[in-house]
Design an enzyme around this catalytic site. Structure first.
Site, PDB file in Angstrom:
ATOM      1  N   ASP A  33     -10.193  -0.785   4.794  1.00 18.50           N
ATOM      2  CA  ASP A  33      -9.786   0.233   5.751  1.00 18.50           C
ATOM      3  C   ASP A  33      -8.461  -0.070   6.451  1.00 18.50           C
ATOM      4  O   ASP A  33      -7.518   0.708   6.412  1.00 18.50           O
ATOM      5  CB  ASP A  33     -10.895   0.416   6.794  1.00 18.50           C
ATOM      6  CG  ASP A  33     -11.675  -0.879   7.030  1.00 18.50           C
ATOM      7  OD1 ASP A  33     -11.050  -1.881   7.405  1.00 18.50           O
ATOM      8  OD2 ASP A  33     -12.905  -0.881   6.803  1.00 18.50           O
ATOM      9  N   PHE A  70      -6.186  -2.133   5.778  1.00 17.09           N
ATOM     10  CA  PHE A  70      -5.036  -2.403   4.906  1.00 17.09           C
ATOM     11  C   PHE A  70      -4.466  -1.109   4.316  1.00 17.09           C
ATOM     12  O   PHE A  70      -3.490  -1.133   3.579  1.00 17.09           O
ATOM     13  CB  PHE A  70      -5.419  -3.372   3.783  1.00 17.09           C
ATOM     14  CG  PHE A  70      -5.942  -4.685   4.285  1.00 17.09           C
ATOM     15  CD1 PHE A  70      -5.600  -5.154   5.552  1.00 17.09           C
ATOM     16  CD2 PHE A  70      -6.768  -5.476   3.509  1.00 17.09           C
ATOM     17  CE1 PHE A  70      -6.084  -6.356   6.037  1.00 17.09           C
ATOM     18  CE2 PHE A  70      -7.259  -6.687   3.982  1.00 17.09           C
ATOM     19  CZ  PHE A  70      -6.918  -7.128   5.252  1.00 17.09           C
ATOM     20  N   GLU A 107       0.813  -1.219   0.000  1.00 15.84           N
ATOM     21  CA  GLU A 107       0.000   0.000   0.000  1.00 15.84           C
ATOM     22  C   GLU A 107       0.849   1.273   0.000  1.00 15.84           C
ATOM     23  O   GLU A 107       0.488   2.262  -0.638  1.00 15.84           O
ATOM     24  CB  GLU A 107      -0.961  -0.011   1.195  1.00 15.84           C
ATOM     25  CG  GLU A 107      -2.058  -1.077   1.091  1.00 15.84           C
ATOM     26  CD  GLU A 107      -1.567  -2.480   1.433  1.00 15.84           C
ATOM     27  OE1 GLU A 107      -0.440  -2.596   1.961  1.00 15.84           O
ATOM     28  OE2 GLU A 107      -2.293  -3.461   1.186  1.00 15.84           O
ATOM     29  N   HIS A 166     -11.144  -5.937   8.775  1.00 14.19           N
ATOM     30  CA  HIS A 166     -11.985  -5.691   7.602  1.00 14.19           C
ATOM     31  C   HIS A 166     -13.166  -4.771   7.911  1.00 14.19           C
ATOM     32  O   HIS A 166     -14.082  -4.663   7.107  1.00 14.19           O
ATOM     33  CB  HIS A 166     -12.509  -7.019   7.027  1.00 14.19           C
ATOM     34  CG  HIS A 166     -11.450  -7.858   6.399  1.00 14.19           C
ATOM     35  ND1 HIS A 166     -10.540  -8.561   7.134  1.00 14.19           N
ATOM     36  CD2 HIS A 166     -11.144  -8.110   5.105  1.00 14.19           C
ATOM     37  CE1 HIS A 166      -9.724  -9.227   6.315  1.00 14.19           C
ATOM     38  NE2 HIS A 166     -10.074  -8.963   5.077  1.00 14.19           N
TER      39      HIS A 166
END
Lengths: 341, 396
Positions: A97, A99, A73, A142
């Site tokens: 969110d 991650f 990311e 998650h």
């Protein structure tokens, strides 16, 4: 999902569409309208994204415009910075969110500051799409509501749609913005439906403007994103208690629309801020403080917050105890010192 | 010592054999006893391996192939660079600069990096790379704006294609990759050169940048200035890799190892890597072995973590002395030219002193001007508050 474009002369057929479809349409139209728009992220290409928001886009626009990146990311956002420095308008997808956290350094130290650091010479028009929030039975990591981390960072816009039409309009506005936008997509509303036409998707709203979703006179519920349907439902249920509740959908947390919020609260004299992220240090704390500072003499009761508890986001089997629901919202409304009237 | 000719990009140094016995696959003994389905060797790592020891030119016969004009240009920039470092450090002691991370000892890397680039290329410096920024043509006073304690970069990055001096370690590397990727998509022949230190190679952004660069075949070159220390922490506590250049192999790009104090050698290795990137050959990782002669910054005390003997060894391998010896031994420079170079450096220092000793004019109201494209209502309120405070201050 319909991707066909109707002939310009055909009347726009409004039929039920999901928020996911509207988001996809916004990406599609932005890619079609502006060659500098590039979409990149994990699984956004062949798969069409884990939520299918980019479904079919790589096929239509090619892998150079809609790109499956390596799974990293910070690298996704960091390379997007360089692409923006070269004049592109990247739209990056963070898969979930939680991650998005590896990208926080790039976001805070560069994305939010490059315009300022270069005295306006190098703006970074990057949109960072992040599915956020719970209510979908997601396992750990998650279901986070991470908006407070972002809204505390000067230089970022923080935007979150709550309706199908806004999903399209706000995403188009975010991509068109010359500033970086953290675009938070309430994932439990991805499959919410409304009559909406992809062929005539309506105007692009300005960023930073809230909207009154339901007019009322007794108290104002101030909310955004995934909690809007909860508040609208609470407002309906509140009629039985004799309350006529107004509901304000913020749409943008940054810039914050003090005007719309305060206009409403000054009329109703009571306010409850509702969000599902943890209350302590959350958006609601800032909003309650702003209302108190600006509307103190109009208030008949302290501004209350209805929020998720200050606990790590609970597992799917317990999340319903955490998420603010209609009852918790109405309990808060009941505590607004009605007897004082 | 036998000198190795520079390897072609396709064969970056001879393949080193592992001390381990070669592993040959055993014969299959039955159905399914085969390599995993779909597995196949991806690329041959041998051509990616760096030189077995840092590539050098000065003092070798190959130095005669270098354009003497380039040697003189490098020399002049090295001397000016060192003088700049010395003057900037002095200005910190006089309170005219908030901080200065000196690159004394590393001037060859700084200068070679700047001179190896073409105008359309981009430089992505770290905070210790002011000399490279200045050698690329950014105004020497403007380049110190942030270090002076001002709020902005001081120069328009687009004017000379120089990204802002980057403080968070290695975070500029993915920017270089993204810019190079965008240039390649546009069909431009632009190359990005990103600078990082040995400490920065431990950061996650170093890894992610190199991985993205290789996967995207981006026209980017990474130059690690391995100056021995990350503030106080020596290389052996930073990595267990055979060399930092070897890290390239894991990403599928060539690694190059060069004597970072040999300016023409660094220039040549970088030029080859840049040309390779420009012509579609993809990224390269270059490790330049050098030494930070000064402390980390003016605020650091290097005697707490390193031995004076080591510093003396590196002083004997000084980038300016090495190049000056070459120029003198081969009569490529005369006393008048040496004097002119020294005067040029003194003039640069004098200009720094003069302009940095003038009190800068900062307008605090400008702090609100570039946070967003358009000021938010909240920032307008806060700017009005500060304005009122400033007015009250003036009235007192």
């Amino acid at each position: 999902m319909s991707t066909a474009t109707a002939p310009a002369s055909a009347p726009a057929a409004r039929k039920p569409a999901t928020m996911a479809q509207a988001l996809r349409q916004a990406l599609h139209d932005a890619l079609a309208d502006d060659a500098s728009v590039h979409v990149l992220g994990e699984d956004v290409g062949t798969l069409g994204g884990v939520f299918r928001i980019t479904d079919g886009l790589t096929k239509e626009f090619g892998p150079d415009r809609v790109t499956d990146t390596p799974l990293a990311e910070a690298g996704i956002l960091g390379t997007a910075v360089g692409m923006a420095m070269y004049g592109l308008r990247p739209v990056v997808e963070m898969q979930f969110d939680a991650f998005a956290y590896p990208a926080i350094e790039q976001l805070i130290s560069h994305v939010a500051r490059m315009r300022n650091r270069t005295r306006g010479a190098m703006p970074l028009p990057i949109t960072i799409r992040i599915p956020y929030g719970g209510g979908i039975g997601g396992v750990e990591h998650h279901s986070d509501s991470s908006e407070a981390y972002y809204l505390h960072t000067p230089g970022l816009h923080v935007v979150t749609p709550a309706t199908v039409a806004d999903a399209y309009g706000l995403l188009r506005a975010s991509i068109a913005s010359d500033d970086p936008v953290v675009f938070l997509e309430p994932k439990r509303l991805y499959w919410s439906k409304a009559d909406w036409s992809a062929d005539a998707p309506q105007g692009v709203p300005p960023l930073g403007r809230a909207v009154v979703r339901r007019a009322g006179r007794s108290a104002t519920l101030i909310t955004y994103g995934p909690s809007l349907p909860v508040c609208l439902e609470a407002a309906e249920a509140g009629r039985q208690e004799g309350w006529d509740l107004e509901v304000v959908d913020l749409r943008s947390l940054v810039p914050f629309d003090d005007e719309t919020v305060c206009d409403s609260v000054r009329r109703t004299g009571r306010a409850v801020v509702v969000h599902e992220s943890s209350g302590f240090g959350g958006a609601g704390a800032e909003i309650a403080a702003r209302i108190t500072e600006r509307c103190f003499h109009h208030l008949a009761a302290p501004v209350l917050r209805v929020a998720g508890f200050d606990i790590p986001y609970p597992p799917p089997m317990l999340e319903r105890y955490h998420l603010p629901g209609v009852d918790r919202v109405l309990d808060a409304v009941a505590r607004l010192q009605w007897e004082a009237n | 010592m036998a000198h190795l000719s520079p390897p072609s990009p396709a064969a970056a140094g001879p393949a080193k054999r592992s001390a381990r016995p070669a592993k040959t696959p055993p014969e299959a003994t039955g159905p399914g006893h085969t390599p995993p389905p779909g597995w196949h060797p991806r690329i041959d790592p041998a051509p990616l391996l760096p030189e077995p020891e840092p590539y050098r030119l000065l003092g070798t016969p190959a130095a005669r192939d270098v354009d003497p004009a380039l040697l003189r240009r490098l020399y002049e920039e090295l001397v000016r660079g060192r003088r700049y470092n010395r003057q900037a450090t002095a200005l910190t002691q006089q309170g005219r600069l908030a901080v200065y991370p000196s690159s004394t000892g590393q001037e060859a890397c700084q200068v070679a990096a700047a001179l190896a680039l073409r105008p359309q290329d981009w430089l992505f410096p770290s905070y210790r790379d002011t000399l490279a920024v200045v050698a690329r043509g950014v105004d020497p006073v403007q380049a110190l704006t942030l270090l002076r304690g001002d709020w902005h970069t001081g120069y328009d990055p687009r004017a000379r294609h120089v990204a802002p001096l980057c403080t968070p370690l290695a975070t500029q590397l993915p920017h270089a990759v993204g810019l190079a990727h965008a240039a390649r998509l546009a069909g431009d022949d632009t190359v990005a050169l990103a600078l990082v230190g040995d400490g920065g190679t431990s950061e996650g952004d170093f890894h992610e940048a190199l991985n993205f660069a290789a996967v995207w075949h981006a026209p980017v070159v990474f130059l690690i200035q391995n100056n021995g220390f990350a503030i106080s922490v020596p290389l052996e506590k930073q990595t267990a890799a055979p060399s930092l250049a070897h890290k390239a192999v894991g990403y599928g790009m060539p690694g190059r190892l060069v004597d970072g104090n040999d300016a023409p050698a660094v220039h040549q290795v970088l030029s080859e890597a840049i040309e390779r990137a420009r012509t579609g050959g993809g990224p390269t990782l270059v490790e330049a072995v050098t030494y930070r002669i000064d402390a980390h910054t003016n605020a650091d005390d290097a005697t707490r973590y390193r031995d004076a003997v080591q510093v003396d060894q590196w002083r004997a391998h000084d980038p300016i002395d090495l190049l000056e010896r070459e120029l003198r031994d081969r009569d490529l420079i005369d006393d008048a030219e040496l004097k002119a170079v020294a005067e040029s450096a003194e003039a640069l220092a004098a200009r720094l002193r003069e302009e940095m000793n003038a009190d800068p004019v900062l307008d605090p109201m400008e702090l609100f001007d570039h946070v967003y494209a358009e000021q938010t209502a909240q920032l307008r309120e806060q700017a009005a508050q500060l304005r009122a405070e400033l007015d009250a201050e003036e009235d007192r």
